[in-house]
Design a protein around this motif. Sequence first.
Motif, PDB file in Angstrom:
ATOM      1  N   UNK A  69       0.842  -1.201   0.000  1.00 56.98           N
ATOM      2  CA  UNK A  69       0.000   0.000   0.000  1.00 56.98           C
ATOM      3  C   UNK A  69       0.873   1.246   0.000  1.00 56.98           C
ATOM      4  N   UNK A  70       0.450   2.234  -0.783  1.00 57.61           N
ATOM      5  CA  UNK A  70       1.190   3.485  -0.864  1.00 57.61           C
ATOM      6  C   UNK A  70       2.171   3.518  -2.021  1.00 57.61           C
ATOM      7  N   UNK A  71       2.423   2.381  -2.665  1.00 59.34           N
ATOM      8  CA  UNK A  71       3.328   2.316  -3.806  1.00 59.34           C
ATOM      9  C   UNK A  71       2.540   1.972  -5.068  1.00 59.34           C
ATOM     10  N   UNK A  72       3.081   2.370  -6.209  1.00 59.31           N
ATOM     11  CA  UNK A  72       2.460   2.076  -7.500  1.00 59.31           C
ATOM     12  C   UNK A  72       3.481   1.374  -8.383  1.00 59.31           C
ATOM     13  N   UNK A  73       3.067   0.288  -9.017  1.00 63.07           N
ATOM     14  CA  UNK A  73       3.942  -0.425  -9.936  1.00 63.07           C
ATOM     15  C   UNK A  73       4.107   0.428 -11.193  1.00 63.07           C
ATOM     16  N   UNK A  74       5.334   0.893 -11.505  1.00 63.56           N
ATOM     17  CA  UNK A  74       5.521   1.769 -12.657  1.00 63.56           C
ATOM     18  C   UNK A  74       5.315   1.056 -13.995  1.00 63.56           C
ATOM     19  N   UNK A  75       5.328  -0.261 -14.006  1.00 65.51           N
ATOM     20  CA  UNK A  75       5.171  -1.012 -15.250  1.00 65.51           C
ATOM     21  C   UNK A  75       3.710  -1.296 -15.564  1.00 65.51           C
ATOM     22  N   UNK A  76       2.882  -1.455 -14.541  1.00 74.89           N
ATOM     23  CA  UNK A  76       1.472  -1.782 -14.765  1.00 74.89           C
ATOM     24  C   UNK A  76       0.527  -0.662 -14.351  1.00 74.89           C
ATOM     25  N   UNK A  77       0.991   0.261 -13.518  1.00 72.68           N
ATOM     26  CA  UNK A  77       0.147   1.342 -13.022  1.00 72.68           C
ATOM     27  C   UNK A  77      -0.758   0.918 -11.878  1.00 72.68           C
ATOM     28  N   UNK A  78      -0.647  -0.327 -11.425  1.00 76.75           N
ATOM     29  CA  UNK A  78      -1.494  -0.818 -10.334  1.00 76.75           C
ATOM     30  C   UNK A  78      -0.985  -0.317  -8.987  1.00 76.75           C
ATOM     31  N   UNK A  79      -1.937   0.100  -8.146  1.00 72.77           N
ATOM     32  CA  UNK A  79      -1.592   0.538  -6.797  1.00 72.77           C
ATOM     33  C   UNK A  79      -1.420  -0.685  -5.898  1.00 72.77           C
ATOM     34  N   UNK A  80      -0.485  -0.591  -4.959  1.00 75.11           N
ATOM     35  CA  UNK A  80      -0.255  -1.686  -4.020  1.00 75.11           C
ATOM     36  C   UNK A  80      -1.416  -1.880  -3.073  1.00 75.11           C
ATOM     37  N   UNK A  81      -1.666  -3.130  -2.678  1.00 74.00           N
ATOM     38  CA  UNK A  81      -2.797  -3.445  -1.811  1.00 74.00           C
ATOM     39  C   UNK A  81      -2.394  -4.163  -0.531  1.00 74.00           C
ATOM     40  N   UNK A  82      -1.145  -4.582  -0.423  1.00 72.52           N
ATOM     41  CA  UNK A  82      -0.708  -5.367   0.734  1.00 72.52           C
ATOM     42  C   UNK A  82      -0.335  -4.433   1.883  1.00 72.52           C
ATOM     43  N   UNK A  83      -0.860  -4.710   3.071  1.00 70.46           N
ATOM     44  CA  UNK A  83      -0.535  -3.931   4.261  1.00 70.46           C
ATOM     45  C   UNK A  83       0.856  -4.339   4.745  1.00 70.46           C
ATOM     46  N   UNK A  84       1.830  -3.423   4.731  1.00 71.42           N
ATOM     47  CA  UNK A  84       3.200  -3.793   5.104  1.00 71.42           C
ATOM     48  C   UNK A  84       3.362  -4.096   6.588  1.00 71.42           C
ATOM     49  N   UNK A  85       2.380  -3.747   7.407  1.00 66.34           N
ATOM     50  CA  UNK A  85       2.502  -3.954   8.845  1.00 66.34           C
ATOM     51  C   UNK A  85       1.750  -5.190   9.332  1.00 66.34           C
ATOM     52  N   UNK A  86       1.162  -5.927   8.404  1.00 66.66           N
ATOM     53  CA  UNK A  86       0.527  -7.194   8.765  1.00 66.66           C
ATOM     54  C   UNK A  86       1.593  -8.154   9.258  1.00 66.66           C
ATOM     55  N   UNK A  87       1.273  -8.949  10.236  1.00 65.85           N
ATOM     56  CA  UNK A  87       2.256  -9.875  10.804  1.00 65.85           C
ATOM     57  C   UNK A  87       2.717 -10.894   9.777  1.00 65.85           C
ATOM     58  N   UNK A  88       1.803 -11.381   8.955  1.00 62.90           N
ATOM     59  CA  UNK A  88       2.168 -12.404   7.977  1.00 62.90           C
ATOM     60  C   UNK A  88       2.489 -11.808   6.605  1.00 62.90           C
ATOM     61  N   UNK A  89       2.868 -10.523   6.554  1.00 60.08           N
ATOM     62  CA  UNK A  89       3.153  -9.871   5.279  1.00 60.08           C
ATOM     63  C   UNK A  89       4.432 -10.393   4.636  1.00 60.08           C
ATOM     64  N   UNK A  90       5.317 -10.931   5.419  1.00 59.02           N
ATOM     65  CA  UNK A  90       6.576 -11.420   4.868  1.00 59.02           C
ATOM     66  C   UNK A  90       6.492 -12.915   4.582  1.00 59.02           C
ATOM     67  N   UNK A  91       7.081 -13.373   3.470  1.00 59.28           N
ATOM     68  CA  UNK A  91       7.033 -14.800   3.152  1.00 59.28           C
ATOM     69  C   UNK A  91       8.024 -15.616   3.968  1.00 59.28           C
ATOM     70  N   UNK A  92       8.827 -14.939   4.763  1.00 62.47           N
ATOM     71  CA  UNK A  92       9.850 -15.649   5.517  1.00 62.47           C
ATOM     72  C   UNK A  92       9.287 -16.128   6.848  1.00 62.47           C
ATOM     73  N   UNK A  93       9.736 -17.258   7.281  1.00 62.63           N
ATOM     74  CA  UNK A  93       9.316 -17.756   8.587  1.00 62.63           C
ATOM     75  C   UNK A  93      10.527 -18.317   9.312  1.00 62.63           C
ATOM     76  N   UNK A  94      10.447 -18.303  10.610  1.00 61.03           N
ATOM     77  CA  UNK A  94      11.534 -18.837  11.415  1.00 61.03           C
ATOM     78  C   UNK A  94      11.423 -20.353  11.482  1.00 61.03           C
TER      79      UNK A  94
END
Length: 91
Positions: free
Chosen positions: A52-77
């Motif tokens: 959210x808050x970013x725009x893909x310069x190649x497609x013009x689509x606005x970002x929809x993912x909340x960067x502060x969500x706990x599971x926003x990262x694909x990495x896990x311990x």
Amino acid sequence: MKKILIAIAVLLSFNAFADTYVRGYTKQNGTYVEPHYRSSPNGTTLDNYSTKGNVNPYTGQAGKVDPYRIDATPYSLPPIQPIDSYQYQYK
């Protein structure tokens, strides 16, 4: 001297905004992922095109993912393994 510093700053700024081209590939489940560009990996999710808050310069689509969500990262311990106390005894 000023010209050298300006040249270094320009070169560093190009690297900071570099994009990475991802070739098309097939996932294990058989889904084909089209070739695309993504923001360069840098350890943060705040500047990803899909955030959210970013725009893909190649497609013009606005970002929809909340960067502060706990599971926003694909990495896990990795799971925590119990410590075998016998293993650490001095003999």
